[in-house]
Write a protein that holds these residues in place. Structure first.
Motif, short mmCIF file in Angstrom:
data_model
loop_
_atom_site.label_atom_id
_atom_site.label_comp_id
_atom_site.label_asym_id
_atom_site.label_seq_id
_atom_site.Cartn_x
_atom_site.Cartn_y
_atom_site.Cartn_z
N UNK A 40 0.83 -1.20 0.00
CA UNK A 40 0.00 0.00 0.00
C UNK A 40 0.86 1.26 0.00
N UNK A 41 1.94 1.26 0.78
CA UNK A 41 2.86 2.40 0.77
C UNK A 41 3.52 2.56 -0.59
N UNK A 42 3.85 1.44 -1.22
CA UNK A 42 4.44 1.49 -2.56
C UNK A 42 3.44 2.11 -3.54
N UNK A 43 2.18 1.73 -3.41
CA UNK A 43 1.13 2.33 -4.22
C UNK A 43 1.04 3.83 -3.96
N UNK A 44 1.07 4.22 -2.68
CA UNK A 44 1.00 5.63 -2.34
C UNK A 44 2.16 6.42 -2.93
N UNK A 45 3.35 5.83 -2.89
CA UNK A 45 4.51 6.51 -3.47
C UNK A 45 4.35 6.66 -4.98
N UNK A 46 3.86 5.62 -5.63
CA UNK A 46 3.64 5.71 -7.08
C UNK A 46 2.64 6.82 -7.41
N UNK A 47 1.61 6.92 -6.60
CA UNK A 47 0.61 7.99 -6.82
C UNK A 47 1.22 9.36 -6.58
N UNK A 48 2.04 9.50 -5.54
CA UNK A 48 2.69 10.78 -5.27
C UNK A 48 3.64 11.15 -6.41
N UNK A 49 4.36 10.16 -6.94
CA UNK A 49 5.26 10.41 -8.08
C UNK A 49 4.46 10.86 -9.30
N UNK A 50 3.30 10.26 -9.50
CA UNK A 50 2.44 10.69 -10.61
C UNK A 50 2.02 12.14 -10.42
N UNK A 51 1.63 12.50 -9.21
CA UNK A 51 1.24 13.89 -8.93
C UNK A 51 2.40 14.84 -9.18
N UNK A 52 3.61 14.37 -8.91
CA UNK A 52 4.80 15.21 -9.08
C UNK A 52 5.26 15.27 -10.53
N UNK A 53 4.59 14.57 -11.40
CA UNK A 53 4.98 14.57 -12.81
C UNK A 53 6.15 13.68 -13.14
N UNK A 54 6.52 12.83 -12.21
CA UNK A 54 7.65 11.91 -12.42
C UNK A 54 7.08 10.60 -12.97
N UNK A 55 6.67 10.66 -14.23
CA UNK A 55 5.87 9.58 -14.81
C UNK A 55 6.66 8.29 -14.98
N UNK A 56 7.93 8.40 -15.37
CA UNK A 56 8.73 7.18 -15.56
C UNK A 56 8.84 6.40 -14.25
N UNK A 57 9.13 7.12 -13.16
CA UNK A 57 9.26 6.46 -11.86
C UNK A 57 7.93 5.89 -11.40
N UNK A 58 6.85 6.65 -11.61
CA UNK A 58 5.53 6.16 -11.22
C UNK A 58 5.18 4.90 -11.99
N UNK A 59 5.46 4.90 -13.28
CA UNK A 59 5.14 3.75 -14.11
C UNK A 59 5.95 2.53 -13.70
N UNK A 60 7.21 2.73 -13.37
CA UNK A 60 8.05 1.61 -12.94
C UNK A 60 7.53 1.00 -11.65
N UNK A 61 7.11 1.85 -10.72
CA UNK A 61 6.60 1.32 -9.45
C UNK A 61 5.29 0.59 -9.64
N UNK A 62 4.43 1.13 -10.48
CA UNK A 62 3.16 0.45 -10.73
C UNK A 62 3.40 -0.90 -11.40
N UNK A 63 4.31 -0.93 -12.36
CA UNK A 63 4.61 -2.19 -13.05
C UNK A 63 5.14 -3.23 -12.06
N UNK A 64 6.00 -2.80 -11.15
CA UNK A 64 6.53 -3.71 -10.14
C UNK A 64 5.43 -4.21 -9.21
N UNK A 65 4.54 -3.31 -8.82
CA UNK A 65 3.43 -3.69 -7.95
C UNK A 65 2.52 -4.71 -8.63
#
Length: 216
Positions: A40-65
């Protein structure tokens, strides 16, 4: 339920949205460092990265999840949001259609799928899907709002304002609902049956409004 996955994902989403994006990223990174196996924290971080416009990092975390965590409507919904942020509405639709088959009771996925279809130029499919849901959940203002948007995309003014009227009814604003029906009546593209339904609904709402005024 406090010890459920839904609760943990909801809490992580609130944390991701509560602060400025950069602050939320830092806070969730710190929490994840202390609990590295917390999906859940990993999901939250991915969402925060998306909000920050850091799409590559958000996408990588979502893919890993999606590979490591139990299947979740929360994660699939976020995967679709990343697709939309990348201007890939068609990809978001494909993600959500697959997720909807897996989680047919998820209302958030239903909303997201209709929204993605509208963004992808599939307003007709969006309207059809929303109408099916309205058949069993006609007291959901968000569904009526999505239906109104879909009809607007299709240039169907009568249907657009007729659906918007139901949004206002469910939000307790009868005068605004009646105004929308008046606009629908003048939309110029409704057939006899649709306009008859508009007139009948307008009479009903005007009567309800009159009764409310009498009670006050």
């Amino acid at each position: 339920v406090l010890d459920s996955a839904d609760f943990r994902y909801a809490r992580a989403k609130l944390r991701a949205n509560a602060a400025q994006p950069a602050e939320a990223v830092k806070e969730l990174q710190d929490q994840l460092a202390r609990a590295p196996q917390d999906d859940a924290l990993d999901y939250g971080l991915a969402r925060a990265l998306l909000r920050a416009g850091r799409l590559d990092e958000a996408e990588q975390r979502v893919a890993a999840l999606r590979k490591s965590a139990p299947a979740s409507s929360w994660v699939e919904g976020l995967a679709a949001e990343v697709r939309l942020a990348r201007k890939d509405a068609a990809g978001a639709v494909r993600t959500l259609e697959a997720a909807w088959k897996q989680f047919p009771a998820s209302r958030s996925l239903a909303y997201a799928l209709a929204d993605a279809r509208i963004h992808a130029g599939q307003a007709r499919e969006a309207a059809a899907g929303v109408r099916r849901m309205i058949d069993t959940r006609n007291s959901d203002p968000r569904l009526w709002q999505l239906l109104s948007r879909a009809h607007a995309e299709l240039g169907q003014r009568t249907a657009q304002h007729r659906a918007q009227a139901e949004v206002y009814v469910l939000r307790g604003s009868l005068p605004a609902a009646i105004e929308q029906l008046e606009i629908a009546r003048k939309g110029g593209d409704g057939d006899f049956y649709e306009l008859s339904a508009v007139d009948a609904r307008m009479r009903e709402l005007k009567q309800r409004l009159l009764e409310e005024k009498r009670e006050r």
